[in-house]
Design a protein around this motif. Sequence first.
Motif, PDB file in Angstrom:
ATOM      1  N   LEU A 175       0.853  -1.072  -0.111  1.00 27.94           N
ATOM      2  CA  LEU A 175       0.001  -0.005   0.013  1.00 27.94           C
ATOM      3  C   LEU A 175       0.754   1.337  -0.015  1.00 27.94           C
ATOM      4  CD1 LEU A 175      -2.677  -1.130   2.626  1.00 27.94           C
ATOM      5  CD2 LEU A 175      -3.054  -0.692   0.241  1.00 27.94           C
ATOM      6  N   LYS A 176       1.962   1.140   0.583  1.00 30.81           N
ATOM      7  CA  LYS A 176       2.842   2.181   0.538  1.00 30.81           C
ATOM      8  C   LYS A 176       3.819   2.585  -0.730  1.00 30.81           C
ATOM      9  CE  LYS A 176       6.382   4.337   3.404  1.00 30.81           C
ATOM     10  NZ  LYS A 176       7.001   4.288   4.994  1.00 30.81           N
ATOM     11  N   PHE A 177       4.410   1.523  -0.990  1.00 35.61           N
ATOM     12  CA  PHE A 177       5.211   1.380  -2.153  1.00 35.61           C
ATOM     13  C   PHE A 177       4.613   0.870  -3.624  1.00 35.61           C
ATOM     14  CE2 PHE A 177       7.893   1.134   1.490  1.00 35.61           C
ATOM     15  CZ  PHE A 177       8.647   2.337   1.600  1.00 35.61           C
ATOM     16  N   GLY A 178       3.553   0.268  -3.605  1.00 39.78           N
ATOM     17  CA  GLY A 178       2.896  -0.243  -4.860  1.00 39.78           C
ATOM     18  C   GLY A 178       3.123  -1.899  -4.922  1.00 39.78           C
ATOM     19  N   ILE A 179       2.654  -2.319  -6.146  1.00 39.10           N
ATOM     20  CA  ILE A 179       2.948  -3.610  -6.369  1.00 39.10           C
ATOM     21  C   ILE A 179       3.431  -3.505  -7.780  1.00 39.10           C
ATOM     22  CG2 ILE A 179       1.276  -4.906  -4.784  1.00 39.10           C
ATOM     23  CD1 ILE A 179      -0.732  -4.974  -7.064  1.00 39.10           C
TER      24      ILE A 179
ATOM     25  N   LEU B 264       2.606   7.270 -12.853  1.00 41.19           N
ATOM     26  CA  LEU B 264       2.874   6.065 -13.469  1.00 41.19           C
ATOM     27  C   LEU B 264       2.255   6.220 -14.963  1.00 41.19           C
ATOM     28  CD1 LEU B 264       3.970   3.176 -13.272  1.00 41.19           C
ATOM     29  CD2 LEU B 264       1.984   2.645 -12.400  1.00 41.19           C
ATOM     30  N   GLN B 265       1.133   6.907 -15.167  1.00 42.60           N
ATOM     31  CA  GLN B 265       0.640   7.039 -16.573  1.00 42.60           C
ATOM     32  C   GLN B 265       1.693   7.560 -17.401  1.00 42.60           C
ATOM     33  OE1 GLN B 265      -3.501   8.629 -16.846  1.00 42.60           O
ATOM     34  NE2 GLN B 265      -4.008   8.046 -14.575  1.00 42.60           N
ATOM     35  N   ALA B 266       2.271   8.721 -16.954  1.00 40.80           N
ATOM     36  CA  ALA B 266       3.164   9.534 -17.594  1.00 40.80           C
ATOM     37  C   ALA B 266       4.372   8.441 -18.128  1.00 40.80           C
ATOM     38  CB  ALA B 266       3.849  10.567 -17.094  1.00 40.80           C
ATOM     39  N   LYS B 267       4.822   7.555 -17.255  1.00 41.99           N
ATOM     40  CA  LYS B 267       5.792   6.668 -17.388  1.00 41.99           C
ATOM     41  C   LYS B 267       5.495   5.826 -18.447  1.00 41.99           C
ATOM     42  CE  LYS B 267       9.097   3.458 -15.161  1.00 41.99           C
ATOM     43  NZ  LYS B 267       9.287   2.663 -14.052  1.00 41.99           N
ATOM     44  N   ILE B 268       4.301   5.335 -18.277  1.00 38.85           N
ATOM     45  CA  ILE B 268       3.895   4.015 -19.320  1.00 38.85           C
ATOM     46  C   ILE B 268       3.790   4.821 -20.637  1.00 38.85           C
ATOM     47  CG2 ILE B 268       2.008   2.309 -19.933  1.00 38.85           C
ATOM     48  CD1 ILE B 268       1.784   2.143 -16.768  1.00 38.85           C
ATOM     49  N   GLN B 269       3.216   5.907 -20.732  1.00 39.35           N
ATOM     50  CA  GLN B 269       2.925   6.760 -21.926  1.00 39.35           C
ATOM     51  C   GLN B 269       4.475   6.786 -22.764  1.00 39.35           C
ATOM     52  OE1 GLN B 269      -0.048   7.311 -23.380  1.00 39.35           O
ATOM     53  NE2 GLN B 269       0.950   8.192 -25.195  1.00 39.35           N
ATOM     54  N   GLU B 270       5.224   6.936 -21.865  1.00 42.28           N
ATOM     55  CA  GLU B 270       6.649   7.176 -22.426  1.00 42.28           C
ATOM     56  C   GLU B 270       7.305   5.895 -23.071  1.00 42.28           C
ATOM     57  OE1 GLU B 270      10.823   8.843 -21.259  1.00 42.28           O
ATOM     58  OE2 GLU B 270       9.091   9.650 -19.966  1.00 42.28           O
ATOM     59  N   VAL B 271       6.996   4.938 -22.187  1.00 42.12           N
ATOM     60  CA  VAL B 271       7.944   3.688 -22.607  1.00 42.12           C
ATOM     61  C   VAL B 271       6.935   2.780 -23.289  1.00 42.12           C
ATOM     62  CG1 VAL B 271       9.407   3.881 -20.596  1.00 42.12           C
ATOM     63  CG2 VAL B 271       7.224   2.733 -20.408  1.00 42.12           C
ATOM     64  N   SER B 272       5.730   2.753 -23.178  1.00 46.90           N
ATOM     65  CA  SER B 272       4.976   1.859 -23.845  1.00 46.90           C
ATOM     66  C   SER B 272       3.495   2.580 -24.263  1.00 46.90           C
ATOM     67  CB  SER B 272       4.794   0.517 -22.982  1.00 46.90           C
ATOM     68  OG  SER B 272       3.644  -0.461 -23.656  1.00 46.90           O
ATOM     69  N   PRO B 273       3.619   3.548 -25.112  1.00 48.67           N
ATOM     70  CA  PRO B 273       2.348   4.550 -25.349  1.00 48.67           C
ATOM     71  C   PRO B 273       1.016   3.529 -25.889  1.00 48.67           C
ATOM     72  CG  PRO B 273       3.885   4.458 -27.228  1.00 48.67           C
ATOM     73  CD  PRO B 273       4.627   3.823 -26.098  1.00 48.67           C
ATOM     74  N   HIS B 274       1.352   2.290 -26.571  1.00 47.09           N
ATOM     75  CA  HIS B 274       0.134   1.687 -27.017  1.00 47.09           C
ATOM     76  C   HIS B 274      -0.587   0.731 -25.914  1.00 47.09           C
ATOM     77  CE1 HIS B 274       1.197   3.099 -31.149  1.00 47.09           C
ATOM     78  NE2 HIS B 274       2.507   2.247 -30.662  1.00 47.09           N
ATOM     79  N   THR B 275       0.119   0.850 -24.749  1.00 46.43           N
ATOM     80  CA  THR B 275      -0.558  -0.209 -23.576  1.00 46.43           C
ATOM     81  C   THR B 275      -1.778   0.500 -22.899  1.00 46.43           C
ATOM     82  OG1 THR B 275       1.459  -0.754 -23.065  1.00 46.43           O
ATOM     83  CG2 THR B 275      -0.024  -1.057 -21.215  1.00 46.43           C
ATOM     84  N   SER B 276      -3.035   0.051 -22.994  1.00 46.68           N
ATOM     85  CA  SER B 276      -4.070   0.774 -22.345  1.00 46.68           C
ATOM     86  C   SER B 276      -4.422  -0.077 -21.038  1.00 46.68           C
ATOM     87  CB  SER B 276      -5.223   0.623 -23.412  1.00 46.68           C
ATOM     88  OG  SER B 276      -5.581  -0.885 -23.517  1.00 46.68           O
TER      89      SER B 276
ATOM     90  N   GLY C 185       3.984  -9.258 -20.011  1.00 48.50           N
ATOM     91  CA  GLY C 185       4.701  -9.448 -18.988  1.00 48.50           C
ATOM     92  C   GLY C 185       5.950  -8.673 -18.623  1.00 48.50           C
ATOM     93  N   ARG C 186       5.884  -7.489 -19.405  1.00 47.17           N
ATOM     94  CA  ARG C 186       6.947  -6.486 -19.246  1.00 47.17           C
ATOM     95  C   ARG C 186       6.753  -5.742 -18.154  1.00 47.17           C
ATOM     96  NH1 ARG C 186       7.108  -6.988 -25.053  1.00 47.17           N
ATOM     97  NH2 ARG C 186       5.608  -5.390 -25.080  1.00 47.17           N
ATOM     98  N   ARG C 187       7.578  -5.476 -17.113  1.00 46.78           N
ATOM     99  CA  ARG C 187       7.372  -4.655 -15.870  1.00 46.78           C
ATOM    100  C   ARG C 187       7.328  -3.142 -16.356  1.00 46.78           C
ATOM    101  NH1 ARG C 187       9.648  -6.289  -9.826  1.00 46.78           N
ATOM    102  NH2 ARG C 187       9.097  -4.388  -8.806  1.00 46.78           N
ATOM    103  N   LEU C 188       6.361  -2.387 -15.861  1.00 45.28           N
ATOM    104  CA  LEU C 188       5.975  -1.017 -16.305  1.00 45.28           C
ATOM    105  C   LEU C 188       6.379  -0.007 -15.109  1.00 45.28           C
ATOM    106  CD1 LEU C 188       3.067  -1.388 -18.706  1.00 45.28           C
ATOM    107  CD2 LEU C 188       5.286  -1.177 -19.297  1.00 45.28           C
ATOM    108  N   GLY C 189       6.199  -0.653 -13.932  1.00 47.10           N
ATOM    109  CA  GLY C 189       6.383   0.037 -12.682  1.00 47.10           C
ATOM    110  C   GLY C 189       5.520  -0.422 -11.448  1.00 47.10           C
ATOM    111  N   GLU C 190       5.584   0.369 -10.363  1.00 44.45           N
ATOM    112  CA  GLU C 190       4.849  -0.049  -9.297  1.00 44.45           C
ATOM    113  C   GLU C 190       3.507   0.784  -9.056  1.00 44.45           C
ATOM    114  OE1 GLU C 190       8.291   0.307  -9.125  1.00 44.45           O
ATOM    115  OE2 GLU C 190       8.508  -1.655  -9.585  1.00 44.45           O
ATOM    116  N   SER C 191       2.612   0.537  -8.568  1.00 45.21           N
ATOM    117  CA  SER C 191       1.360   1.133  -8.346  1.00 45.21           C
ATOM    118  C   SER C 191       0.542   0.849  -6.952  1.00 45.21           C
ATOM    119  CB  SER C 191       0.278   0.816  -9.408  1.00 45.21           C
ATOM    120  OG  SER C 191      -1.094   1.457  -9.293  1.00 45.21           O
ATOM    121  N   THR C 192       0.284   1.926  -6.336  1.00 47.73           N
ATOM    122  CA  THR C 192      -0.297   1.839  -4.981  1.00 47.73           C
ATOM    123  C   THR C 192      -1.867   1.527  -5.148  1.00 47.73           C
ATOM    124  OG1 THR C 192      -0.585   4.244  -4.629  1.00 47.73           O
ATOM    125  CG2 THR C 192       1.571   2.818  -3.557  1.00 47.73           C
ATOM    126  N   ILE C 193      -2.216   2.095  -6.478  1.00 44.87           N
ATOM    127  CA  ILE C 193      -3.686   2.094  -6.530  1.00 44.87           C
ATOM    128  C   ILE C 193      -4.135   0.624  -7.078  1.00 44.87           C
ATOM    129  CG2 ILE C 193      -5.556   2.800  -8.318  1.00 44.87           C
ATOM    130  CD1 ILE C 193      -4.168   5.414  -8.348  1.00 44.87           C
TER     131      ILE C 193
END
Length: 322
Positions: free
Chosen positions: A201-205, A302-314, A212-220
């Motif tokens: 909850l503090k740092f995300g999962i 995290l949205q911004a990061k995903i948009q940068e590295v994987s723009p087609h991921t929805s 299966g490519r890791r895009l980051g961690e999300s607390t949401i």
Amino acid sequence: MPGDLPLDIDIKEPRWDQGTFVGRAMHFFNVTNPLNVLLSSDTLEDARRTVENYKLGIVKPGLTEDELWRAKYIYDSAFHPDTGEKMILIGRMSAQVPMNMTITGCMLTFYRTTPAVVFWQWVNQSFNAVVNYTNRSGDAPITVNQLGAAYISATTGAVLTALGLKSLTKHFPPIISRFVPFAAVAAANCINIPFMRQRELKFGIPVTDEEGRRLGESTIAARQAIAQVVVSRIGMAVPAMAIPPVIMNALEKKAFMKRFPVLNAPVQVGLVGLCLVFATPLCCALFPQKSSMKVSSLEPELQAKIQEVSPHTSRVYFNKGL
């Protein structure tokens, strides 16, 4: 060579369609199979080697597709999906039925005195702490202090709920007081699971794309995962803690149960076990193990990061834990 097992079987995913409840139920009937608890370390290691070698394109001579899937489910039942570590025996989902049928059966049998209520709620929360820690999502470590705080909070919450409800139901019919353990377990799950997984909850999962490519961690995503697990755990307890009390309330009025009161606990444990054999996999199947959410629902950064590295991921995907 003719007859060799093809290398295009996707054993990273379950054998059955996880987009349907029936497919998820079939998957979890295999993952939670109590017989897997009896498997030796050699069998577990053999399954691990079979699965890991197959992922590398190495096929054991004579291996059939059914044997491969069997090895995959043995592997899934004993090794953590994110870290790959062998899980604590009593924390594995395959141990849920034998452990819970014993603990729950005793909670439902020995609920009349305060010491018994305190003891069995403590035992239950100690077991839940092990399960929640073992099946946490992600690969984030949890400190001893965090583990201790979560355990003490959940145990205190369960005991206080049980004792409070026990005192409130003194003037109600006996059948009502039989449901006090369930209320305490439900309340404790709402405390225990978030506390035990507070680091998430503090740092995300970890969240990944469809490949299966890791895009980051999300607390949401962590909040959604934990909420789903809480609902599943409470649902798992409903049949096991709601049906046996009704049956036992009727049986205890029968002459043979009055003559042999020692049968009370074994009968109760057996009834709970029968309920859990079905409730455990079916409630685990309420939500996909590989849960997902829209990228637009994630944290802005995290949205911004995903948009940068994987723009087609929805949509992103994550392991919700169990």
